[in-house]
Design a protein around this motif. Structure first.
Motif, PDB file in Angstrom:
ATOM      1  N   UNK A 116       0.868  -1.177   0.000  1.00 22.15           N
ATOM      2  CA  UNK A 116       0.000   0.000   0.000  1.00 22.15           C
ATOM      3  C   UNK A 116       0.905   1.227   0.000  1.00 22.15           C
ATOM      4  N   UNK A 117       0.375   2.340  -0.500  1.00 17.18           N
ATOM      5  CA  UNK A 117       1.161   3.570  -0.574  1.00 17.18           C
ATOM      6  C   UNK A 117       0.458   4.702   0.174  1.00 17.18           C
ATOM      7  N   UNK A 118       1.273   5.512   0.850  1.00 15.74           N
ATOM      8  CA  UNK A 118       0.814   6.775   1.437  1.00 15.74           C
ATOM      9  C   UNK A 118       1.619   7.869   0.755  1.00 15.74           C
ATOM     10  N   UNK A 119       0.934   8.835   0.164  1.00 13.40           N
ATOM     11  CA  UNK A 119       1.600   9.945  -0.513  1.00 13.40           C
ATOM     12  C   UNK A 119       1.581  11.152   0.416  1.00 13.40           C
ATOM     13  N   UNK A 120       2.764  11.671   0.729  1.00 10.66           N
ATOM     14  CA  UNK A 120       2.917  12.850   1.587  1.00 10.66           C
ATOM     15  C   UNK A 120       3.393  13.995   0.697  1.00 10.66           C
ATOM     16  N   UNK A 121       2.611  15.058   0.633  1.00  8.34           N
ATOM     17  CA  UNK A 121       3.023  16.225  -0.143  1.00  8.34           C
ATOM     18  C   UNK A 121       2.635  17.483   0.616  1.00  8.34           C
ATOM     19  N   UNK A 122       2.723  18.636  -0.062  1.00 11.16           N
ATOM     20  CA  UNK A 122       2.451  19.920   0.597  1.00 11.16           C
ATOM     21  C   UNK A 122       1.004  20.031   1.068  1.00 11.16           C
ATOM     22  N   UNK A 123       0.126  19.215   0.535  1.00 11.56           N
ATOM     23  CA  UNK A 123      -1.287  19.262   0.924  1.00 11.56           C
ATOM     24  C   UNK A 123      -1.611  18.315   2.071  1.00 11.56           C
ATOM     25  N   UNK A 124      -0.651  17.495   2.490  1.00 10.35           N
ATOM     26  CA  UNK A 124      -0.892  16.547   3.563  1.00 10.35           C
ATOM     27  C   UNK A 124      -0.599  15.124   3.131  1.00 10.35           C
ATOM     28  N   UNK A 125      -1.395  14.191   3.668  1.00 11.49           N
ATOM     29  CA  UNK A 125      -1.175  12.767   3.418  1.00 11.49           C
ATOM     30  C   UNK A 125      -2.410  12.170   2.759  1.00 11.49           C
ATOM     31  N   UNK A 126      -2.169  11.398   1.709  1.00  8.76           N
ATOM     32  CA  UNK A 126      -3.237  10.640   1.068  1.00  8.76           C
ATOM     33  C   UNK A 126      -2.854   9.171   1.170  1.00  8.76           C
ATOM     34  N   UNK A 127      -3.651   8.404   1.894  1.00  6.77           N
ATOM     35  CA  UNK A 127      -3.424   6.965   1.998  1.00  6.77           C
ATOM     36  C   UNK A 127      -4.206   6.270   0.900  1.00  6.77           C
ATOM     37  N   UNK A 183       9.348  17.697   2.174  1.00  6.89           N
ATOM     38  CA  UNK A 183       9.715  16.857   1.031  1.00  6.89           C
ATOM     39  C   UNK A 183       8.504  16.085   0.526  1.00  6.89           C
ATOM     40  N   UNK A 184       8.566  15.663  -0.711  1.00  9.00           N
ATOM     41  CA  UNK A 184       7.556  14.755  -1.250  1.00  9.00           C
ATOM     42  C   UNK A 184       7.971  13.343  -0.853  1.00  9.00           C
ATOM     43  N   UNK A 185       7.029  12.561  -0.349  1.00  9.03           N
ATOM     44  CA  UNK A 185       7.352  11.219   0.088  1.00  9.03           C
ATOM     45  C   UNK A 185       6.263  10.238  -0.325  1.00  9.03           C
ATOM     46  N   UNK A 186       6.691   9.004  -0.572  1.00 10.74           N
ATOM     47  CA  UNK A 186       5.758   7.894  -0.712  1.00 10.74           C
ATOM     48  C   UNK A 186       6.194   6.848   0.308  1.00 10.74           C
ATOM     49  N   UNK A 187       5.290   6.531   1.224  1.00 10.56           N
ATOM     50  CA  UNK A 187       5.556   5.496   2.213  1.00 10.56           C
ATOM     51  C   UNK A 187       5.002   4.185   1.663  1.00 10.56           C
ATOM     52  N   UNK A 188       5.844   3.180   1.621  1.00 13.25           N
ATOM     53  CA  UNK A 188       5.450   1.864   1.125  1.00 13.25           C
ATOM     54  C   UNK A 188       5.133   0.993   2.341  1.00 13.25           C
TER      55      UNK A 188
END
Length: 84
Positions: free
Chosen positions: A5-16, A51-56
């Motif tokens: 599963x991926x969680x996208x962290x960007x300037x707008x917050x987190x999208x799981x 930073x832009x992040x993708x949590x795996x």
């Protein structure tokens, strides 16, 4: 095949992203996370210092890898060298 599963962290917050993705191994999941970051970065640099992040995450929803793309602004010394 393992599920990730991926969680996208960007300037707008987190999208799981709760949709599961099946990959042969964690290396393939990391490659996909890099692609996602590239697509986000293509839209322009972040509007904040975050930073832009993708949590795996694995099948148990435990974060196993964080793929991070960071934009740094560094001012050079008068001679063109980087400050120490």
């Amino acid at each position: 095949m393992p599920t990730f599963y991926f969680d996208v962290h960007d300037q707008d917050g987190v999208v799981s992203i709760e949709q599961p993705f099946d990959f042969a191994d964690v290396g393939d999941a990391i490659a996909e996370a890099k692609t996602v970051l590239t697509e986000i970065a293509h839209d322009g640099p972040p509007g904040s210092d975050r930073p832009l992040e993708v949590h795996v995450r694995d099948e148990a929803h435990v974060t196993r890898v964080v793929v991070r793309l960071r934009f740094d602004l560094c001012f050079c010394n008068h001679d063109g060298t980087m400050p120490s």
